[in-house]
Design an enzyme around this catalytic site. Structure first.
Site, PDB file in Angstrom:
ATOM      1  CG  HIS A 150      36.206  44.167  39.966  1.00  0.00           C
ATOM      2  ND1 HIS A 150      36.275  42.801  40.107  1.00  0.00           N
ATOM      3  CD2 HIS A 150      36.510  44.439  38.669  1.00  0.00           C
ATOM      4  CE1 HIS A 150      36.610  42.272  38.941  1.00  0.00           C
ATOM      5  NE2 HIS A 150      36.756  43.234  38.049  1.00  0.00           N
TER       6      HIS A 150
ATOM      7  CD  GLU B  36      33.905  44.612  35.058  1.00  0.00           C
ATOM      8  OE1 GLU B  36      34.754  44.603  34.180  1.00  0.00           O
ATOM      9  OE2 GLU B  36      34.162  44.455  36.263  1.00  0.00           O
TER      10      GLU B  36
ATOM     11  CG  ASN C  13      40.858  45.758  37.267  1.00  0.00           C
ATOM     12  OD1 ASN C  13      41.790  45.973  38.035  1.00  0.00           O
ATOM     13  ND2 ASN C  13      39.814  45.004  37.595  1.00  0.00           N
TER      14      ASN C  13
ATOM     15  CD  GLU D  83      38.382  39.851  40.024  1.00  0.00           C
ATOM     16  OE1 GLU D  83      39.311  40.642  40.266  1.00  0.00           O
ATOM     17  OE2 GLU D  83      38.164  39.389  38.877  1.00  0.00           O
TER      18      GLU D  83
ATOM     19  N   GLY E  53      37.117  37.137  33.048  1.00  0.00           N
ATOM     20  CA  GLY E  53      38.265  36.226  33.096  1.00  0.00           C
ATOM     21  C   GLY E  53      37.944  34.813  32.658  1.00  0.00           C
TER      22      GLY E  53
ATOM     23  CE  LYS F 238      40.522  41.381  36.711  1.00  0.00           C
ATOM     24  NZ  LYS F 238      39.583  40.304  36.613  1.00  0.00           N
TER      25      LYS F 238
ATOM     26  CB  SER G  64      36.081  37.598  28.205  1.00  0.00           C
ATOM     27  OG  SER G  64      36.266  36.819  29.363  1.00  0.00           O
TER      28      SER G  64
HETATM   29  C1  PEP Z   1      37.580  42.838  34.956  1.00  0.00           C
HETATM   30  O1  PEP Z   1      38.129  42.253  35.854  1.00  0.00           O
HETATM   31  O2  PEP Z   1      37.089  43.952  35.186  1.00  0.00           O
HETATM   32  C2  PEP Z   1      37.499  42.209  33.641  1.00  0.00           C
HETATM   33  C3  PEP Z   1      36.657  42.676  32.768  1.00  0.00           C
HETATM   34  O3  PEP Z   1      38.344  41.157  33.430  1.00  0.00           O
HETATM   35  P1  PEP Z   1      38.569  40.367  32.038  1.00  0.00           P
HETATM   36  O4  PEP Z   1      38.687  41.396  30.952  1.00  0.00           O
HETATM   37  O5  PEP Z   1      39.854  39.606  32.234  1.00  0.00           O
HETATM   38  O6  PEP Z   1      37.392  39.468  31.845  1.00  0.00           O
END
Ligand code: PEP
Length: 251
Positions: A96, A168, A9, A98, A174, A11, A214
């Site tokens: 997601h 998630e 992703n 966000e 992040g 973003k 992460s």
């Molecule tokens: C995400 O935004 O779906 C995600 C898992 O981000 P990150 O790997 O940076 O934690």
């Protein structure tokens, strides 16, 4: 055996030229070294048509990160599932964290988007996960259950083979904090159980459930080794070809 998937992703990162360059390097890598997992790049909208040309006839799939909840019309700034499909993309991420938190997308709108995307012919990567306070207060199973029941459980069984779930935990996205492999397994098993109760064992057993939060080359193999973890949704580490390909290799 159910499908393994690793999806990146991007973003809101990468200007057009940078994105095309990254897609090209990932595409070249997997053309010569096929992976056990399906690899998907979820790019910003403006990259889709260009990246689609790069990935054509190769091994890597393409997806968007969001879509409109309406099929067409006077919705300034929106991008419909049909437009996404017309670029050559086959996937869309919906729900997601966000989108849920910054753009106030609730279960009702996410369910509309999901139904429209599926009926258009896209595969949906549907995200769910609890925030830190919900984890700490022990409400995390209820939170995820609510997101899944209200986001997905009016989808007909015949369309479930186009649905991928991404768990998630928001506190891990992040932040550098990762759920332990045991925490991921516990939730993935719980999610599979919800699908088994609603749709039956066969559909639940075939459902691909990704972990996101992460994920990096150093922790991916341990997380992916858990029986109900079928791959990952990768944010930050998907922006670096070597990290992303190493995570895919960890499957
Ligand atoms: C995400 O935004 O779906 C995600 C898992 O981000 P990150 O790997 O940076 O934690």
């Amino acid at each position: 055996m159910r499908k393994k998937i690793v999806a990146g992703n991007w973003k809101m990162n990468m200007e057009l030229a940078e994105g095309l360059k990254l897609a090209e390097s990932v595409d070249t890598y997997f053309r010569s070294k096929p992976s056990k997992a399906e690899v998907v790049l979820c790019t910003p909208y403006i990259h889709l048509a260009g990246v689609s040309q790069i990935l054509k006839d190769g091994k890597v799939c393409l997806g968007a990160q969001n879509c409109a909840s309406e099929p067409s019309g006077a919705f300034t700034g929106e991008i419909s599932p049909a437009m996404i499909l017309s670029t050559g993309a086959g996937y869309v991420i919906i729900g997601h964290s966000e989108r849920r938190s910054y753009y106030h997308e609730d279960n009702t709108i996410l369910n509309r988007k999901t139904r429209l995307a599926l009926s258009t012919g896209l595969k949906v990567i549907f995200c769910c996960g609890e925030v830190l306070g919900e984890r700490e207060s022990g409400k995390y199973f209820d939170v995820v259950k609510n997101q899944i029941e209200n986001g997905l459980f009016n989808i007909p069984a015949e369309e479930m083979n186009s649905v991928v779930v991404a768990y998630e935990p928001v506190w891990a996205i992040g932040t550098g904090l990762t759920a332990t492999p045991e925490q991921a397994q516990e939730m993935h098993q719980y999610i599979r159980g919800l699908f088994s109760e609603k749709y039956g064992k066969e559909i639940a057993d075939n459902l691909t459930i990704l972990y996101g939060g992460s994920c990096k080359p150093s922790n991916a193999a341990e997380i992916f080794s858990k029986p109900d973890v079928d791959g990952g949704l990768i944010g930050g580490a998907a922006l670096k070809k070597d990290d992303f390909t190493a995570i895919v290799e960890a499957i």
